[in-house]
Design a protein around this motif. Structure first.
Motif: not given
Length: 295
Positions: A262-282
């Protein structure tokens, strides 16, 4: 080696000493919904027992590289997870491939700094473990008998370990003395994992160090110590499991590996605005995991 699924990321699952890939059974198949899952019998063990090659760390890493290349998976983003000896191998293999490894997960990894520390913890597992950690005539003789009478030895193991699934118990005798002793020395007694962690930390690759609270193999407090000194490390404790964690609670282990995907999927998505990128998601309250979320 077995492979399941066809998703873009690869999940590589590495078993421990005196074991085989069937340590990771059906519960891990769900990972194939979003990835290609690769489960080898490591060089010199299980179905890969018949080998004339050395089974030190370099040989194990080379064999894994060759296997993934044969499958055409050598350039895909990879999450690697390992149990016990497979955990230290996962760290050392990942450190050689920081260009494609995205996360590492270890279960009950023997992170020992000295041979004495390793032998003390191996002896603490029980009399048989202490016996086979030596290099005297008795452990060699017992191993030689098992090699000559492997079928009988596999069924004796089933009788002595009724807690294990029958195929897993039988696989535990599919190795040789050289395979066992060289892997023990180079992947359990050796501290090469420490340098590998440094490489992974510099590369910003997340490492999750997981273990059961009743596991005698890890050094108490070591995972927490490593997490304090390396920003990329998370440590997670199962409140009741012993060293057989991938077998006794496979769904708990599966979720940790799935989190890495899941973390891999999120880090591959482009970020925009105030989106927070994080490594431990649950955080699964009541599902055995104790982990600090990192935002």
């Amino acid at each position: 080696m077995r492979t399941v699924g066809s998703g873009q990321p690869v999940v590589l699952l590495l078993h421990g000493l005196v074991s085989a890939g069937d340590t990771f059974g059906a519960a891990y198949g769900a990972l194939a919904e979003n990835a290609t899952v690769v489960v080898p019998d490591l060089l010199g063990f299980g179905g890969s027992m018949e080998t004339t090659e050395a089974t030190d760390a370099v040989a194990h890493i080379t064999a894994l590289d060759a296997a993934l290349a044969a499958l055409g998976l050598q350039h895909r983003p990879t999450v690697v997870a390992g149990h016990s000896m497979g955990g230290t191998l996962a760290l050392r293999w990942a450190a050689q491939h920081t260009d494609r490894v995205t996360s590492v997960v270890t279960f009950g990894a023997p992170l020992y700094r000295t041979r004495t520390e390793a032998d003390d913890h191996i002896a603490g597992m029980g009399r048989m473990e202490a016996l086979f950690s030596g290099d005297g005539p008795l452990p060699r003789a017992v191993c030689a008998w098992m090699c000559r009478h492997r079928t009988a030895a596999s069924w004796i193991t089933v009788a002595f370990r009724p807690d294990l699934p029958v195929p897993v118990a039988r696989s535990s005798v599919r190795h040789t003395w050289d395979t066992y002793s060289r892997s023990l020395d180079d992947l359990i007694r050796d501290s090469g994992w420490s340098g590998a962690l440094d490489v992974l930390d510099r590369a910003g690759i997340t490492v999750t160090v997981a273990a059961g609270a009743a596991d005698p193999v890890p050094v108490p407090g070591r995972a927490a110590e490593l997490a304090r000194t390396r920003a990329s490390i998370n440590h997670v404790t199962h409140p009741s499991a012993d060293h057989g964690l991938p077998l006794t609670d496979p769904h708990w282990c599966h979720h940790l590996v799935a989190d890495a995907l899941i973390d891999l999927d999120r880090t591959e998505r482009p970020t925009s605005g105030n989106e927070i990128r994080y490594t431990c998601c649950s955080r699964r309250e009541g599902a055995h995991a104790r982990r600090e979320d990192e935002l």
